[in-house]
Write a protein that holds these residues in place. Sequence first.
Motif, mmCIF file in Angstrom:
data_model
loop_
_atom_site.group_PDB
_atom_site.id
_atom_site.type_symbol
_atom_site.label_atom_id
_atom_site.label_comp_id
_atom_site.label_asym_id
_atom_site.label_seq_id
_atom_site.Cartn_x
_atom_site.Cartn_y
_atom_site.Cartn_z
ATOM 1 N N MET A 133 0.839 -1.196 0.000
ATOM 2 C CA MET A 133 0.000 0.000 0.000
ATOM 3 C C MET A 133 0.873 1.244 0.000
ATOM 4 O O MET A 133 1.912 1.290 0.655
ATOM 5 C CB MET A 133 -0.897 0.025 1.247
ATOM 6 N N MET A 134 0.435 2.236 -0.738
ATOM 7 C CA MET A 134 1.098 3.543 -0.716
ATOM 8 C C MET A 134 0.059 4.588 -0.333
ATOM 9 O O MET A 134 -0.996 4.690 -0.964
ATOM 10 C CB MET A 134 1.714 3.867 -2.078
ATOM 11 N N ALA A 135 0.354 5.330 0.731
ATOM 12 C CA ALA A 135 -0.588 6.334 1.229
ATOM 13 C C ALA A 135 0.068 7.702 1.240
ATOM 14 O O ALA A 135 1.275 7.831 1.445
ATOM 15 C CB ALA A 135 -1.054 5.966 2.632
ATOM 16 N N GLU A 136 -0.760 8.724 1.023
ATOM 17 C CA GLU A 136 -0.251 10.088 0.952
ATOM 18 C C GLU A 136 -1.005 11.011 1.890
ATOM 19 O O GLU A 136 -2.194 10.801 2.167
ATOM 20 C CB GLU A 136 -0.369 10.617 -0.481
ATOM 21 N N ALA A 137 -0.305 12.037 2.368
ATOM 22 C CA ALA A 137 -0.929 13.102 3.152
ATOM 23 C C ALA A 137 -1.372 14.176 2.164
ATOM 24 O O ALA A 137 -0.543 14.750 1.461
ATOM 25 C CB ALA A 137 0.066 13.669 4.157
ATOM 26 N N ARG A 138 -2.673 14.423 2.096
ATOM 27 C CA ARG A 138 -3.212 15.395 1.147
ATOM 28 C C ARG A 138 -4.186 16.325 1.859
ATOM 29 O O ARG A 138 -4.878 15.908 2.789
ATOM 30 C CB ARG A 138 -3.920 14.697 -0.011
ATOM 31 N N PRO A 139 -4.282 17.575 1.413
ATOM 32 C CA PRO A 139 -5.187 18.515 2.082
ATOM 33 C C PRO A 139 -6.654 18.129 1.953
ATOM 34 O O PRO A 139 -7.464 18.449 2.821
ATOM 35 C CB PRO A 139 -4.895 19.854 1.379
ATOM 36 N N ASP A 140 -7.015 17.435 0.874
ATOM 37 C CA ASP A 140 -8.404 17.031 0.655
ATOM 38 C C ASP A 140 -8.625 15.563 0.976
ATOM 39 O O ASP A 140 -9.473 14.897 0.378
ATOM 40 C CB ASP A 140 -8.799 17.318 -0.791
ATOM 41 N N VAL A 141 -7.851 15.052 1.951
ATOM 42 C CA VAL A 141 -7.850 13.619 2.220
ATOM 43 C C VAL A 141 -9.227 13.078 2.609
ATOM 44 O O VAL A 141 -9.607 11.983 2.194
ATOM 45 C CB VAL A 141 -6.792 13.272 3.302
ATOM 46 N N ARG A 142 -9.991 13.827 3.374
ATOM 47 C CA ARG A 142 -11.280 13.294 3.836
ATOM 48 C C ARG A 142 -12.271 13.154 2.681
ATOM 49 O O ARG A 142 -13.027 12.171 2.626
ATOM 50 C CB ARG A 142 -11.851 14.172 4.946
ATOM 51 N N GLU A 143 -12.263 14.106 1.765
ATOM 52 C CA GLU A 143 -13.125 13.998 0.597
ATOM 53 C C GLU A 143 -12.699 12.822 -0.276
ATOM 54 O O GLU A 143 -13.527 12.054 -0.771
ATOM 55 C CB GLU A 143 -13.085 15.297 -0.220
ATOM 56 N N ARG A 144 -11.382 12.658 -0.456
ATOM 57 C CA ARG A 144 -10.874 11.560 -1.265
ATOM 58 C C ARG A 144 -11.185 10.202 -0.630
ATOM 59 O O ARG A 144 -11.561 9.253 -1.323
ATOM 60 C CB ARG A 144 -9.360 11.709 -1.462
ATOM 61 N N ASN A 145 -11.016 10.127 0.688
ATOM 62 C CA ASN A 145 -11.294 8.855 1.366
ATOM 63 C C ASN A 145 -12.785 8.518 1.329
ATOM 64 O O ASN A 145 -13.166 7.350 1.213
ATOM 65 C CB ASN A 145 -10.796 8.901 2.807
ATOM 66 N N ALA A 146 -13.628 9.551 1.446
ATOM 67 C CA ALA A 146 -15.069 9.307 1.374
ATOM 68 C C ALA A 146 -15.442 8.708 0.023
ATOM 69 O O ALA A 146 -16.275 7.790 -0.066
ATOM 70 C CB ALA A 146 -15.838 10.605 1.604
ATOM 71 N N GLU A 147 -14.815 9.196 -1.042
ATOM 72 C CA GLU A 147 -15.079 8.661 -2.369
ATOM 73 C C GLU A 147 -14.463 7.277 -2.545
ATOM 74 O O GLU A 147 -15.081 6.377 -3.121
ATOM 75 C CB GLU A 147 -14.529 9.617 -3.431
ATOM 76 N N LEU A 148 -13.238 7.093 -2.031
ATOM 77 C CA LEU A 148 -12.551 5.812 -2.185
ATOM 78 C C LEU A 148 -13.323 4.679 -1.527
ATOM 79 O O LEU A 148 -13.438 3.577 -2.087
ATOM 80 C CB LEU A 148 -11.145 5.901 -1.582
#
Length: 253
Positions: free
Chosen positions: A153-168
Amino acid sequence: MKLSARLQLLANWLPSECRFADIGSDHALLPVAAVRSGRATFAVAGEVNDGPLEAARRQVAEAGEAGRISVRKGDGLAVIAPGEVDAITIAGMGGALIVSILDEGQAKLAGVHRLVLQPNVGGEFVRRWLLEHDWYLAEEAILEEDGKIYEAMMAEARPDVRERNAELYRERMLPGSQVCLTRELQLLMGPRLTTAPNEVFFAKWESELRKLEGIRRSVASSTLEASRQKEAELARLSEQIEEVLACLPKDKR
């Protein structure tokens, strides 16, 4: 230096010209390959056990990379200072241990933008930790090497992480079926792995189903009331996994 397919995958996921720490580095193969290829400008090879620590030191010395690779003894992220690296790799151990290392070293994650993780077992623990601590699971892979199956797994710290995770992790119906891939099932099986399953993915989950059946039979032999509940839970989980496998595209196998 030629890396194994598993380690090469992890090396490919490192950011270009990064400074990274390889926790549980063993023979320091990944740090040596990364700095030699130009993928990394600096690396820390961290080990808690004396045998692998000495092996790492020999490898780094023989490669002539002592100036760019620092071999350090310590437990988990204790080998680095906050802000010293921008990426971390942790591979070749159980998911629960990886989560423990990340939990205990959260203060050392300041300035880290990428985590490259390879749990031997318990990938669901790692995915859940990443989700709960606002890391975005940007890549997933599953491969077989020397008769063993590995998830990476490769994970990144992103400013929009919660929106991206909700979609993922959005619940989705599998094509042509009434089977819902819930967030819990995606945490267990991998949100990206279930989108593009390969032969190794199916082999892993067919093996897991056999293990679950063995556990269920063992629990069924108990006369305790709690065992009846556990047996039902295991049966339901097996049923859910079987439904998912039946609905995923088999032409990827």
